[in-house]
Write an enzyme that holds these catalytic residues in place. Sequence first.
Site, short mmCIF file in Angstrom:
data_model
loop_
_atom_site.label_atom_id
_atom_site.label_comp_id
_atom_site.label_asym_id
_atom_site.label_seq_id
_atom_site.Cartn_x
_atom_site.Cartn_y
_atom_site.Cartn_z
N SER A 143 43.82 43.54 48.58
CA SER A 143 42.51 44.18 48.82
C SER A 143 42.03 44.79 47.51
CB SER A 143 42.71 45.30 49.86
OG SER A 143 41.56 46.12 49.96
N TYR B 79 47.00 52.47 53.77
CA TYR B 79 46.45 51.13 53.51
C TYR B 79 46.61 50.78 52.03
CZ TYR B 79 43.28 47.11 53.96
OH TYR B 79 42.74 45.84 53.96
#
Length: 270
Positions: free
Chosen positions: A143, A156
């Site tokens: 990401s 995350y």
Amino acid sequence: MKNFKDKIAVVTGAGSGIGTALAEELAKKGAVLVLTDKNAETLSETESSVRSLGADCYTYVVDVADELAIQSFCEEVIKQLGHIDLLFNNAGFALGKISLKDLHMEDFHKLVDVNLWGVINHTKAFLEVLLHRPESAIINISSVFGIIGVADQVPYCTTKFAVRGFTEALRMELMDTNVEVYCVHPGGINTNIYRNAVHYDKSALVDEKFQKMLERTSPEQAAKVILKGIERKKEKILIGMDAEIIDRLARTMPVAYTAIAKKVFDYNSR
Ligand SMILES: NC(=O)c1ccc[n+]([C@@H]2O[C@H](COP(=O)([O-])OP(=O)(O)OC[C@H]3O[C@@H](n4cnc5c(N)ncnc54)[C@H](O)[C@@H]3O)[C@@H](O)[C@H]2O)c1
């Protein structure tokens, strides 16, 4: 890898978003699909879609957090198809906006199990087979949060930085083999990931325009960028202008980016 024709591609998390789009784009390019998801219903929707595009498709309901299930899935695939050529470690989820102080540690553990251990266990399970193919690839979805660290996204970011570390180290290890190793850093992609987040709070999304800005790339565009990246052997794949900007920011201002990113991502205080 020059093309995907007749290549056998495993895509995890194929029941939604980027995984579905990857399956459909690979089908259009003549690949044989091995699709997995924990959600049997959405997985079978993707299966129908890729079959309607003329692709051979095999589906397996697998929870990527379950190491034993991954092992038997891998054995079953090899028994049935003999080998695979591409492994897309795509399945993942998000907790949403939550501070470390307020976080339940079981949520953190679950996120690591899925977003990190899922990637590691699939890679380990299929590596031997991939090493014996004339050309093969492992494609791990990190990401932009594997490039910069952001408040209220500590778990995350932890998983996505770890996926990047795992992938880049493995790339060096496999450098003199036929296995190509890709790390993908999507910016905001318009999928279900935000709405499915454990701490999805609609009321926090006071600024709809801001949310739209975050989700500016479609999953279909994302899948096309990923496949083009593989065709051109671009082993770090950034998706979207936001990802390009964030990557440049982190490289030019490796510490000072935090203050700039806080202004953008801390939308509660805007
Ligand atoms: N959407 C974005 O903005 C964005 C940005 C950066 C990275 N990513 C990453 O892209 C990947 C795909 O996300 P998406 O946006 O398509 O999300 P999505 O929610 O649309 O799809 C994720 C899929 O993964 C499956 N999944 C989740 N947990 C699983 C588990 N334990 N076992 C098996 N399947 C599981 C879900 O059922 C779903 O079908 C994820 O790794 C995500 O972290 C997404």
